[in-house]
Design an enzyme around this catalytic site. Structure first.
Site, PDB file in Angstrom:
ATOM      1  N   LYS A   1       0.772  11.866 -53.880  1.00  0.00           N
ATOM      2  CA  LYS A   1       1.736  12.425 -52.792  1.00  0.00           C
ATOM      3  C   LYS A   1       1.345  12.405 -51.678  1.00  0.00           C
ATOM      4  O   LYS A   1       2.020  12.524 -50.609  1.00  0.00           O
ATOM      5  CB  LYS A   1       2.003  14.021 -53.434  1.00  0.00           C
TER       6      LYS A   1
ATOM      7  N   THR B   1       3.263  18.698 -49.209  1.00  0.00           N
ATOM      8  CA  THR B   1       2.420  17.992 -48.302  1.00  0.00           C
ATOM      9  C   THR B   1       3.339  17.483 -47.400  1.00  0.00           C
ATOM     10  O   THR B   1       2.896  16.894 -46.068  1.00  0.00           O
ATOM     11  CB  THR B   1       1.610  17.050 -48.963  1.00  0.00           C
TER      12      THR B   1
HETATM   13  O1  LIG Z   1      -3.440  18.307 -51.180  1.00  0.00           O
HETATM   14  C1  LIG Z   1      -3.307  19.556 -50.407  1.00  0.00           C
HETATM   15  C2  LIG Z   1      -2.095  20.459 -50.470  1.00  0.00           C
HETATM   16  O2  LIG Z   1      -1.667  20.652 -51.740  1.00  0.00           O
HETATM   17  C3  LIG Z   1      -3.726  19.099 -48.852  1.00  0.00           C
HETATM   18  O3  LIG Z   1      -3.070  18.405 -48.199  1.00  0.00           O
HETATM   19  P1  LIG Z   1      -3.517  17.388 -46.879  1.00  0.00           P
HETATM   20  O4  LIG Z   1      -4.899  16.837 -47.589  1.00  0.00           O
HETATM   21  O5  LIG Z   1      -2.673  16.432 -46.543  1.00  0.00           O
HETATM   22  O6  LIG Z   1      -3.908  18.506 -46.088  1.00  0.00           O
END
Ligand SMILES: O=C(CO)COP(=O)(O)O
Ligand SMILES: NC(=O)C1=CN([C@@H]2O[C@H](COP(=O)(O)OP(=O)(O)OC[C@H]3O[C@@H](n4cnc5c(N)ncnc54)[C@H](O)[C@@H]3O)[C@@H](O)[C@H]2O)C=CC1
Length: 307
Positions: A163, A220
């Site tokens: 993701k 995300t």
């Molecule tokens: O995994 C995350 C939320 O579930 C955090 O995402 P980021 O690492 O892009 O901040």
């Protein structure tokens, strides 16, 4: 499972430690600069939560190995793949600690800052044994934190890792100001791509429709707090990757995962068109705008794949 050691003093390790301490657990947070006392706390831990970025996990787990009781459960909260071996993080942990070790993986839509302030959050927990998964579900739950059990380690880990790749793409698309149709298509086809890879590796497609697939992908790709999305936004503005990463203090796992996922897809004969385009964008070989054009002009095909 009262005594818990959390490895990794970044945003996620800290948020999980705060959460567990609030539940009354005896928690020790191990950060890189920790002293011997934190190291000694590992001796007594019934559970070790690993929230180290994927590229540091093997080294930290190897160093912790001699200190861990043999029966201590290890819960990976990391989202990524090991670039050198293309292993999932739970496989790296198993590689270092042996296949007898109870291992679980926690993954789902969960910004650290939100969990830390007690905002309602739900995640998936997968593991190599049902009792381990049930124990983590029981020990981590609270009025604002809910865990859904599954046995599908592959699906949960591939969903959590991949993701981040699509989130970088979503940030780039957002920067280009292409409207709302395009990000929606990206999320949907991104999910198809993630599901294809997970399925080829032995995961279940249904898992990717869950919290560690669609759930985390939506968060995300659209959430203001995402570091991966913010990397994409800067790429979309035409900034080179080195400059973007040079200014960031936190890890954006999707950068490394892009390369690893592409190699994993290649190894298993799985086509990953968005990931492949993002690899070129991250390498500075292509602009995000050209990547979008090339994705749009790919051969048209059936929406649902027949396996
Ligand atoms: O995994 C995350 C939320 O579930 C955090 O995402 P980021 O690492 O892009 O901040
Ligand atoms: N921040 C979040 O909202 C969430 C993060 N995650 C995942 O948790 C993992 C950790 O992320 P964050 O805590 O957010 O990162 P962060 O960037 O806030 O902190 C990373 C921590 O790891 C340490 N570190 C970095 N490289 C290391 C190495 N080679 N060896 C040992 N320690 C090292 C750093 O000193 C820092 O304390 C990532 O895989 C991330 O995808 C998962 C869910 C939510």
């Amino acid at each position: 499972m009262q005594r818990i050691a959390v490895l990794g003093g970044g945003a996620w390790g800290t948020a999980l430690a705060v959460h567990l301490a609030r539940l009354g657990r005896d928690v020790t947070l191990w950060a890189r600069a920790s002293n011997n006392r934190s190291g000694r706390a590992l001796h007594a831990a019934a559970c070790v939560v690993s929230a180290i970025p994927s590229h540091g996990t093997r080294d930290v787990i190897r160093r912790a190995r001699g200190l861990l009781p043999p029966e201590a459960t290890v819960v990976s909260a990391t989202k990524g793949l090991e670039v050198e071996t293309l292993l999932r993080v739970s496989e790296v942990i198993e590689d270092e600690l042996g296949s007898d070790r109870p291992i679980a993986v926690l993954s789902g839509p969960s910004f650290a800052a939100e969990l830390a302030r007690g905002a309602p959050t739900a995640v998936a927990v997968a593991g190599n044994c049902e009792a381990t998964v049930a124990a983590v579900q029981r020990e981590f739950r609270s009025g604002y934190f809910r865990l859904y059990a599954t046995q599908d380690l592959v699906g949960v880990e591939i969903g959590g890792a991949m993701k981040n790749v699509i989130a970088i793409a979503a940030g780039a698309v957002e920067s280009l100001g292409l409207g709302d149709n395009c990000p929606s298509a990206l999320i949907t086809r991104g999910l198809a791509e993630i599901s294809r890879l997970a399925s080829a590796l032995g995961g279940q497609r249904e898992t990717l429709a869950g919290l560690s697939g669609l759930g985390d992908l939506v968060l995300t790709c659209t959430g203001q707090l995402s570091r991966n999305r913010s990397v994409g936004i800067e790429l979309g503005k035409g900034r080179p990757l080195e400059e973007i990463l040079g200014k960031m203090r936190a890890v954006a796992e999707g950068v490394r995962t892009t390369e690893a996922a592409l190699a994993l897809g290649g190894r298993h004969g799985v086509e990953l068109p968005i990931t492949a385009q993002m690899a070129d964008v991250l390498a500075g070989q292509k602009t995000p705008r050209v990547a979008v054009e090339e994705l749009m002009l790919r051969r048209q095909r059936s929406e649902v794949e027949v396996e």
